[in-house]
Design a protein around this motif. Sequence first.
Motif, PDB file in Angstrom:
ATOM      1  N   ARG A  58      14.922   7.219  10.779  1.00  0.00           N
ATOM      2  CA  ARG A  58      13.850   7.527   9.830  1.00  0.00           C
ATOM      3  C   ARG A  58      12.530   6.931  10.279  1.00  0.00           C
ATOM      4  N   PHE A  59      11.447   7.557   9.869  1.00  0.00           N
ATOM      5  CA  PHE A  59      10.099   7.098  10.132  1.00  0.00           C
ATOM      6  C   PHE A  59       9.519   6.695   8.782  1.00  0.00           C
ATOM      7  N   VAL A  60       9.151   5.431   8.651  1.00  0.00           N
ATOM      8  CA  VAL A  60       8.796   4.881   7.346  1.00  0.00           C
ATOM      9  C   VAL A  60       7.329   4.463   7.323  1.00  0.00           C
ATOM     10  N   ILE A  61       6.645   4.865   6.269  1.00  0.00           N
ATOM     11  CA  ILE A  61       5.291   4.394   5.986  1.00  0.00           C
ATOM     12  C   ILE A  61       5.404   3.418   4.829  1.00  0.00           C
ATOM     13  N   ALA A  62       4.907   2.200   5.026  1.00  0.00           N
ATOM     14  CA  ALA A  62       4.907   1.186   3.970  1.00  0.00           C
ATOM     15  C   ALA A  62       3.491   1.050   3.426  1.00  0.00           C
ATOM     16  N   ILE A  63       3.379   1.147   2.116  1.00  0.00           N
ATOM     17  CA  ILE A  63       2.091   1.055   1.439  1.00  0.00           C
ATOM     18  C   ILE A  63       2.159  -0.132   0.496  1.00  0.00           C
ATOM     19  N   ASP A  64       1.157  -0.995   0.548  1.00  0.00           N
ATOM     20  CA  ASP A  64       1.120  -2.162  -0.321  1.00  0.00           C
ATOM     21  C   ASP A  64       0.862  -1.710  -1.759  1.00  0.00           C
ATOM     22  N   ALA A  65       1.837  -1.938  -2.621  1.00  0.00           N
ATOM     23  CA  ALA A  65       1.751  -1.452  -4.000  1.00  0.00           C
ATOM     24  C   ALA A  65       0.798  -2.288  -4.846  1.00  0.00           C
ATOM     25  N   ARG A  66       0.535  -3.504  -4.441  1.00  0.00           N
ATOM     26  CA  ARG A  66      -0.370  -4.355  -5.230  1.00  0.00           C
ATOM     27  C   ARG A  66      -1.833  -3.969  -4.999  1.00  0.00           C
ATOM     28  N   GLU A  67      -2.159  -3.484  -3.811  1.00  0.00           N
ATOM     29  CA  GLU A  67      -3.529  -3.028  -3.529  1.00  0.00           C
ATOM     30  C   GLU A  67      -3.772  -1.622  -4.076  1.00  0.00           C
ATOM     31  N   ASN A  68      -2.772  -0.760  -3.981  1.00  0.00           N
ATOM     32  CA  ASN A  68      -2.887   0.631  -4.428  1.00  0.00           C
ATOM     33  C   ASN A  68      -2.090   0.779  -5.720  1.00  0.00           C
ATOM     34  N   THR A  69      -2.786   0.876  -6.837  1.00  0.00           N
ATOM     35  CA  THR A  69      -2.118   0.812  -8.137  1.00  0.00           C
ATOM     36  C   THR A  69      -1.639   2.159  -8.670  1.00  0.00           C
ATOM     37  N   ASP A  70      -2.147   3.268  -8.152  1.00  0.00           N
ATOM     38  CA  ASP A  70      -1.749   4.579  -8.654  1.00  0.00           C
ATOM     39  C   ASP A  70      -0.476   5.041  -7.930  1.00  0.00           C
ATOM     40  N   HIS A  71       0.663   4.527  -8.386  1.00  0.00           N
ATOM     41  CA  HIS A  71       1.930   4.777  -7.697  1.00  0.00           C
ATOM     42  C   HIS A  71       2.369   6.233  -7.790  1.00  0.00           C
ATOM     43  N   ALA A  72       2.120   6.881  -8.898  1.00  0.00           N
ATOM     44  CA  ALA A  72       2.526   8.277  -9.053  1.00  0.00           C
ATOM     45  C   ALA A  72       1.750   9.178  -8.089  1.00  0.00           C
ATOM     46  N   PHE A  73       0.466   8.897  -7.901  1.00  0.00           N
ATOM     47  CA  PHE A  73      -0.350   9.682  -6.978  1.00  0.00           C
ATOM     48  C   PHE A  73       0.130   9.481  -5.542  1.00  0.00           C
ATOM     49  N   ILE A  74       0.445   8.251  -5.177  1.00  0.00           N
ATOM     50  CA  ILE A  74       0.947   7.959  -3.829  1.00  0.00           C
ATOM     51  C   ILE A  74       2.291   8.645  -3.614  1.00  0.00           C
ATOM     52  N   ASP A  75       3.146   8.593  -4.629  1.00  0.00           N
ATOM     53  CA  ASP A  75       4.457   9.245  -4.565  1.00  0.00           C
ATOM     54  C   ASP A  75       4.291  10.743  -4.320  1.00  0.00           C
ATOM     55  N   SER A  76       3.371  11.369  -5.043  1.00  0.00           N
ATOM     56  CA  SER A  76       3.168  12.815  -4.873  1.00  0.00           C
ATOM     57  C   SER A  76       2.577  13.135  -3.501  1.00  0.00           C
ATOM     58  N   LEU A  77       1.653  12.296  -2.996  1.00  0.00           N
ATOM     59  CA  LEU A  77       1.094  12.524  -1.663  1.00  0.00           C
ATOM     60  C   LEU A  77       2.163  12.424  -0.581  1.00  0.00           C
ATOM     61  N   LEU A  78       3.037  11.436  -0.707  1.00  0.00           N
ATOM     62  CA  LEU A  78       4.100  11.266   0.287  1.00  0.00           C
ATOM     63  C   LEU A  78       5.053  12.454   0.266  1.00  0.00           C
ATOM     64  N   LYS A  79       5.422  12.923  -0.934  1.00  0.00           N
ATOM     65  CA  LYS A  79       6.340  14.057  -1.023  1.00  0.00           C
ATOM     66  C   LYS A  79       5.693  15.353  -0.545  1.00  0.00           C
ATOM     67  N   GLU A  80       4.397  15.524  -0.810  1.00  0.00           N
ATOM     68  CA  GLU A  80       3.685  16.712  -0.325  1.00  0.00           C
ATOM     69  C   GLU A  80       3.616  16.746   1.196  1.00  0.00           C
ATOM     70  N   SER A  81       3.510  15.574   1.807  1.00  0.00           N
ATOM     71  CA  SER A  81       3.385  15.541   3.268  1.00  0.00           C
ATOM     72  C   SER A  81       4.725  15.573   3.979  1.00  0.00           C
ATOM     73  N   GLY A  82       5.840  15.670   3.233  1.00  0.00           N
ATOM     74  CA  GLY A  82       7.140  15.864   3.863  1.00  0.00           C
ATOM     75  C   GLY A  82       8.084  14.687   3.813  1.00  0.00           C
ATOM     76  N   ALA A  83       7.833  13.722   2.945  1.00  0.00           N
ATOM     77  CA  ALA A  83       8.730  12.561   2.852  1.00  0.00           C
ATOM     78  C   ALA A  83      10.086  12.992   2.309  1.00  0.00           C
ATOM     79  N   VAL A  84      11.142  12.524   2.958  1.00  0.00           N
ATOM     80  CA  VAL A  84      12.499  12.827   2.519  1.00  0.00           C
ATOM     81  C   VAL A  84      12.813  12.053   1.242  1.00  0.00           C
ATOM     82  N   GLU A  85      12.388  10.782   1.199  1.00  0.00           N
ATOM     83  CA  GLU A  85      12.574   9.976  -0.004  1.00  0.00           C
ATOM     84  C   GLU A  85      11.452   8.957  -0.105  1.00  0.00           C
ATOM     85  N   VAL A  86      11.193   8.527  -1.332  1.00  0.00           N
ATOM     86  CA  VAL A  86      10.192   7.508  -1.605  1.00  0.00           C
ATOM     87  C   VAL A  86      10.884   6.397  -2.370  1.00  0.00           C
ATOM     88  N   LYS A  87      10.773   5.177  -1.840  1.00  0.00           N
ATOM     89  CA  LYS A  87      11.408   4.016  -2.467  1.00  0.00           C
ATOM     90  C   LYS A  87      10.340   3.043  -2.927  1.00  0.00           C
TER      91      LYS A  87
END
Length: 178
Positions: free
Chosen positions: A139-168
Amino acid sequence: MSNTNYILGSFADPDEMMYGIDKLQANNISIYDCFTPMPIHGIEAKLGVKPSRLPIAAFCFGTLGFLLGFSLLYYTMAYDWPMNIGGKPSLPLPNFVPVTFEVTILICALGMVATFFFRNHLFPGRTPRVMDLRASDDRFVIAIDARENTDHAFIDSLLKESGAVEVKYNERKYVSYE
């Protein structure tokens, strides 16, 4: 505030991960790091990783090796026990070159190995710093600091739109192999 430290987007394809990096950066979302099972050309430039300072460390270790080698020869041949061998001077600089060169290479190589282990936290007995265990496998993993980026739902949708298999949502900083 939530206990989530990192948002991990897991991709099956490196091209999709690179597209995900572009999409996240286009929306001004800072990326903590990327973890891949193989080297990917151009990812350092895309993430803004600074060039390594390892050549500076190599030069410092090489200089230390040169000084140690030359000092050892000077001390033994000219200072501590000077001998007149066939009328030659007790400080024959051309004869010092092979030993000084070998000690320079030895100290530089050992110093670089020690620096590599220290910089990458590869001490004996230390738990490896791995965000997701599949990142070292397939797997190829992108780690995003959740404390700096507070809009988790928006990040989740961006990752899934760009082809993420899963978001943890990772609550611990690192996962151990145990």
